[in-house]
Write an enzyme that holds these catalytic residues in place. Structure first.
Site, PDB file in Angstrom:
ATOM      1  N   GLY A   9      81.675  54.313 -55.217  1.00  0.00           N
ATOM      2  CA  GLY A   9      81.439  55.541 -55.972  1.00  0.00           C
ATOM      3  C   GLY A   9      81.258  56.717 -55.034  1.00  0.00           C
ATOM      4  O   GLY A   9      81.085  57.857 -55.464  1.00  0.00           O
ATOM      5  N   GLY A  10      81.303  56.451 -53.737  1.00  0.00           N
ATOM      6  CA  GLY A  10      81.191  57.512 -52.735  1.00  0.00           C
ATOM      7  C   GLY A  10      82.557  58.007 -52.291  1.00  0.00           C
ATOM      8  O   GLY A  10      83.591  57.444 -52.666  1.00  0.00           O
ATOM      9  N   VAL A  11      82.542  59.043 -51.478  1.00  0.00           N
ATOM     10  CA  VAL A  11      83.792  59.684 -51.062  1.00  0.00           C
ATOM     11  C   VAL A  11      84.575  58.805 -50.096  1.00  0.00           C
ATOM     12  O   VAL A  11      85.813  58.755 -50.148  1.00  0.00           O
ATOM     13  CB  VAL A  11      83.504  61.092 -50.473  1.00  0.00           C
ATOM     14  N   CYS A 101      74.076  42.970 -45.381  1.00  0.00           N
ATOM     15  CA  CYS A 101      74.943  43.139 -46.559  1.00  0.00           C
ATOM     16  C   CYS A 101      76.404  42.986 -46.164  1.00  0.00           C
ATOM     17  O   CYS A 101      77.185  42.323 -46.862  1.00  0.00           O
ATOM     18  CB  CYS A 101      74.678  44.501 -47.204  1.00  0.00           C
ATOM     19  N   CYS A 193      69.683  51.252 -49.560  1.00  0.00           N
ATOM     20  CA  CYS A 193      70.093  51.562 -50.930  1.00  0.00           C
ATOM     21  C   CYS A 193      69.124  51.014 -51.967  1.00  0.00           C
ATOM     22  O   CYS A 193      69.011  51.565 -53.056  1.00  0.00           O
ATOM     23  CB  CYS A 193      71.509  51.070 -51.186  1.00  0.00           C
TER      24      CYS A 193
HETATM   25  N1  LIG Z   1      78.203  49.120 -54.573  1.00  0.00           N
HETATM   26  C1  LIG Z   1      79.360  49.017 -53.887  1.00  0.00           C
HETATM   27  N2  LIG Z   1      80.474  48.588 -54.509  1.00  0.00           N
HETATM   28  C2  LIG Z   1      81.640  48.470 -53.862  1.00  0.00           C
HETATM   29  N3  LIG Z   1      81.791  48.756 -52.566  1.00  0.00           N
HETATM   30  C3  LIG Z   1      80.724  49.168 -51.887  1.00  0.00           C
HETATM   31  C4  LIG Z   1      79.449  49.330 -52.493  1.00  0.00           C
HETATM   32  N4  LIG Z   1      78.588  49.786 -51.560  1.00  0.00           N
HETATM   33  C5  LIG Z   1      79.289  49.889 -50.420  1.00  0.00           C
HETATM   34  N5  LIG Z   1      80.576  49.530 -50.595  1.00  0.00           N
HETATM   35  C6  LIG Z   1      81.671  49.506 -49.595  1.00  0.00           C
HETATM   36  O1  LIG Z   1      81.138  49.467 -48.285  1.00  0.00           O
HETATM   37  C7  LIG Z   1      81.491  50.660 -47.579  1.00  0.00           C
HETATM   38  C8  LIG Z   1      80.357  51.121 -46.694  1.00  0.00           C
HETATM   39  O2  LIG Z   1      79.205  51.273 -47.460  1.00  0.00           O
HETATM   40  P1  LIG Z   1      78.117  52.382 -47.152  1.00  0.00           P
HETATM   41  O3  LIG Z   1      76.974  52.100 -48.033  1.00  0.00           O
HETATM   42  O4  LIG Z   1      77.949  52.477 -45.710  1.00  0.00           O
HETATM   43  O5  LIG Z   1      78.830  53.633 -47.755  1.00  0.00           O
HETATM   44  P2  LIG Z   1      79.330  55.028 -47.213  1.00  0.00           P
HETATM   45  O6  LIG Z   1      79.739  54.963 -45.786  1.00  0.00           O
HETATM   46  O7  LIG Z   1      78.401  56.058 -47.675  1.00  0.00           O
HETATM   47  O8  LIG Z   1      80.687  55.079 -48.055  1.00  0.00           O
HETATM   48  P3  LIG Z   1      80.932  55.691 -49.485  1.00  0.00           P
HETATM   49  O9  LIG Z   1      81.071  57.171 -49.251  1.00  0.00           O
HETATM   50  O10 LIG Z   1      82.201  55.039 -49.921  1.00  0.00           O
HETATM   51  O11 LIG Z   1      79.741  55.309 -50.314  1.00  0.00           O
HETATM   52  C9  LIG Z   1      81.878  51.656 -48.651  1.00  0.00           C
HETATM   53  O12 LIG Z   1      82.774  52.622 -48.165  1.00  0.00           O
HETATM   54  C10 LIG Z   1      82.513  50.761 -49.695  1.00  0.00           C
HETATM   55  O13 LIG Z   1      83.841  50.433 -49.372  1.00  0.00           O
END
Ligand SMILES: Nc1ncnc2c1ncn2[C@@H]1O[C@H](COP(=O)(O)OP(=O)(O)OP(=O)(O)O)[C@@H](O)[C@H]1O
Length: 355
Positions: A9-11, A101, A193
């Site tokens: 759900g992030g960028v 994780c 998280c």
């Molecule tokens: N709840 C989730 N569902 C699916 N994929 C996840 C989830 N949380 C993390 N990921 C995957 O793991 C990656 C790294 O997670 P992280 O929590 O570091 O996010 P991030 O670097 O802030 O990326 P994003 O902007 O995509 O949230 C994410 O880019 C995504 O591909």
């Protein structure tokens, strides 16, 4: 190639999924529901687990025209990440839940399920380079996530794709904006998280209760304070000790002894470490011949330091540092790198800091 895009759900993961589609892969999106109390995380909490995040991920998948699923891995996440986090603090260590994780959820539970369903790889928005099966630091040093991926094995990395490793975060946001993704300006995710308010001590106290004990000054052996539980501390910590010491010199946590509930503190010069002993290592590729000269990063966002890596008789490693390091906390991973300014530092593997 059939790939499963893990969409938080992030960028970052939105753009990673989009790039996988652009590359001509057959892409399916999946959002992982990881928190048992997703509803309570609804407003404002930018974690890995809120309902809003699932909606955001779905919206991007719709815009990309790819199938999208939500996988409920909350039980697995609780057992393998949250309980490990609590147990590690209870044992006086400082865990890294993101690394756990990646190891146990994204590149074990998710990757295994993806492979069983016929997918060739899992795509994530991690900032790290992966080329010819070898893991390297991201081009964007400030966003580099190779540290929390350093625990992955060659077998796991063979099933991973990180399309963002060769671009800066700025570029990722620009791509998201060009594509009109609503998440283009969404803030980066939270540190831990499953602790959306950031109050780790409060979270642990709710889980472990209070267990008062003494804070002892290493130089004098005298009790200089008290605490409500050793889980409130990390080796190297300075703030929040609330001590009554005669002199004005700051104290740092030197060691945590959960059995006697003793937290030992000392002045800055006592915090230095030149030799780090670890538990058994894992390697991201073929196990290197030891001894070896490398760089080691002892915490997320830490500065790497040169070291000699030797095998210890107990199966762990002995890292002799080229420079004294402060606040080396047991439980953190010592991630080993072979410096390479051209292709990005190569991640060799990691081992948990023992002492
Ligand atoms: N709840 C989730 N569902 C699916 N994929 C996840 C989830 N949380 C993390 N990921 C995957 O793991 C990656 C790294 O997670 P992280 O929590 O570091 O996010 P991030 O670097 O802030 O990326 P994003 O902007 O995509 O949230 C994410 O880019 C995504 O591909």
């Amino acid at each position: 190639m059939r790939v499963l895009a893990a969409m938080s759900g992030g960028v970052d993961s939105a753009v990673a999924a989009a790039l996988a589609v652009d590359a001509g892969h057959d892409v399916t999106g999946v959002h992982l529901a990881l928190s048992p109390d997703r509803q309570t995380l609804r407003s404002g909490a930018r974690g890995c687990c809120s309902v809003e995040d699932a909606h955001d991920a779905r919206r991007v998948a719709d815009e990309l025209g790819i199938p999208f699923y939500v996988w409920d891995l909350a039980d697995r996440f609780r057992e393998d990440v949250v309980e490990d986090f609590v147990a590690e603090y209870a044992a006086g260590r400082t865990p890294n839940p993101c690394l756990r994780c990646n190891e146990r959820i994204k590149f074990t539970a998710v990757l295994d399920r993806a492979r069983a369903l016929g997918f060739d790889a899992v795509v994530t928005g991690h900032h790290a380079r992966l080329a010819d099966g070898r893991l390297r630091r991201s081009v964007d040093a400030a966003k580099d996530q190779s540290y929390v991926l350093g625990v992955l094995t060659a077998e796991q990395l063979a099933g991973a794709r990180f399309p963002l490793g060769s671009m800066t975060k700025e570029r990722v946001r620009a791509i998201a904006a060009e594509r009109g993704f609503a998440v283009a300006t969404k803030p980066d995710s939270h540190d831990v998280c499953f602790i959306p308010d950031g109050d780790t001590r409060g979270f642990l106290t709710r889980r472990l209760g209070t267990a008062p004990g003494p804070v002892v000054d290493a130089a004098t052996g005298t009790t200089v304070g008290s605490h409500e539980g050793t889980h409130g501390f990390t080796v190297g910590q300075r703030r929040g000790l609330g001590l009554a010491v005669g002199d004005q010199r700051p104290r740092y946590v030197l060691s945590i002894e959960p059995v006697t509930r003793t937290v030992t503190v000392g002045t800055a010069e006592l915090t230095g470490v030149d030799v780090v002993r670890t538990g058994p290592p894992t390697w991201t590729g073929p196990a290197p011949a030891l001894p070896l000269r490398a760089e080691v990063q002892l915490r997320a966002h830490g500065t790497p330091v040169g070291c000699t890596v030797e095998a210890a008789p107990d199966g762990g490693l002995v890292l002799t540092l080229a420079r004294t390091e402060r606040g080396v906390a047991p439980g953190q991973s010592a991630v080993l790198y072979a410096p390479d300014p051209v292709h990005g530092d190569l991640v060799l593997g990691q081992a948990p800091v023992a002492r």
